[in-house]
Scaffold this active site. Sequence first.
Site, PDB file in Angstrom:
ATOM      1  N   PHE A   7      36.352  34.056  43.812  1.00 18.60           N
ATOM      2  CA  PHE A   7      36.133  34.165  42.365  1.00 18.60           C
ATOM      3  C   PHE A   7      37.424  34.154  41.553  1.00 18.60           C
ATOM      4  O   PHE A   7      38.513  34.173  42.094  1.00 18.60           O
ATOM      5  CB  PHE A   7      35.216  35.319  41.991  1.00 18.60           C
ATOM      6  N   GLU A   8      37.253  34.047  40.217  1.00 22.98           N
ATOM      7  CA  GLU A   8      38.359  33.795  39.280  1.00 22.98           C
ATOM      8  C   GLU A   8      39.053  32.464  39.593  1.00 22.98           C
ATOM      9  O   GLU A   8      40.250  32.301  39.360  1.00 22.98           O
ATOM     10  CB  GLU A   8      39.383  34.945  39.306  1.00 22.98           C
ATOM     11  N   GLY A   9      38.287  31.524  40.122  1.00 23.97           N
ATOM     12  CA  GLY A   9      38.845  30.230  40.518  1.00 23.97           C
ATOM     13  C   GLY A   9      39.205  30.256  41.989  1.00 23.97           C
ATOM     14  O   GLY A   9      40.056  31.047  42.414  1.00 23.97           O
TER      15      GLY A   9
END
Length: 385
Positions: free
Chosen positions: A368-370
Amino acid sequence: MNYEKHLYDTTFETEEQMEIRTLARKYARDKILPHVEKDEESQTFRPEIIKGLGELGLTGIPTAEKYGGAGMGYQEYTAAVQEIASVNASYAVSVCVSGLPQVILSAFGNETQKQKYIPKLASGEWIGAFALSEAGSGSDASSLRCAATKNGDHYVLNGTKLWITQADVANVMIVMARTGGEGAKGVSAFILEKGMPGIKMGKKEKKMGLNISHTMEVLFENVKVPAENLLGNEGDGMKVALSALDSGRITISATALGVARSAIEEAIKHANMREQFGKPVLDFQGVGFMLADMITEYHAAKLVVQKAALLKDQGKEHSLAAAQAKVLATDMCMRVTTDAVQVLGGSGYTQEFPVERFMRESKVFQIFEGTNQIQRLVISRALKG
């Protein structure tokens, strides 16, 4: 113990940063740790934990004092997040995610929006969420399909979001929705509040880790969003989202540092205590060298995270540094927690020791968060002439 001066090194921290770290560590160990085992099993999230952190000023550290924050920086913020994560990653993630609406509103909100929402988020009285991902748009976020149609003094929002952290307990949610044509320029950002008719929770994901933190499907069925809840202008949505993700990558990196440090500490204690063939297993190179690599990689990642936080605090370009910190810290955390299980051997594979939980929690930090693949794309693009 002897190893603590190496593991808890604060060489590059100011006195203020160390005070924040000490405050967060004490709260996490006194108020969160006693509930972790039971709450992980029952998947129970305690809003009062966030409120308690807020009362100490730890849920709005980089937010301006004018809006109820501590008025500090990301160096202090990451120090606090590390300490919370060292006890339980779910609550560290909760603080990080609840911080995203504060970051967004501070940068893109008008004064009315700032005064209405930020103080309650910064105090921990309210919990925030960030809704970008959909079934068909993860890394390719600008392809999202959730749509908002203007109708007089409001927008009508329809669609579905997936993998939204703490949406079920959030009082405020920043939602990205399509108001125009295809691509990034057609995406806008909206402020939604708990209780708006038409917002429904779908399934709660069954996950391999972070079980205290709930990950939700969110359904929007003809949700009337006042026009004044538009953030910035129509078409600003991806700019809003990417700005938040840069900040989120720094705090998720700090979360990874906290989990990794606890895993290393558990492994060191076990390797000193556990004896085989008449001596501690730490004395065997197979284990000793593994621990040496773990603590060295941890400190290297910590320095890169500190650099990203410093650049953000100085108002300098930090997207590249945030991507590098995210890759280095989260990959390190996955390796370190896996090795910690190995050092503990059969014990590490049982729930009697927390290293198996650290290992399960760590995987999502790379996602997550890229994803870390996207971070490497960001980094490689910066090398182009």
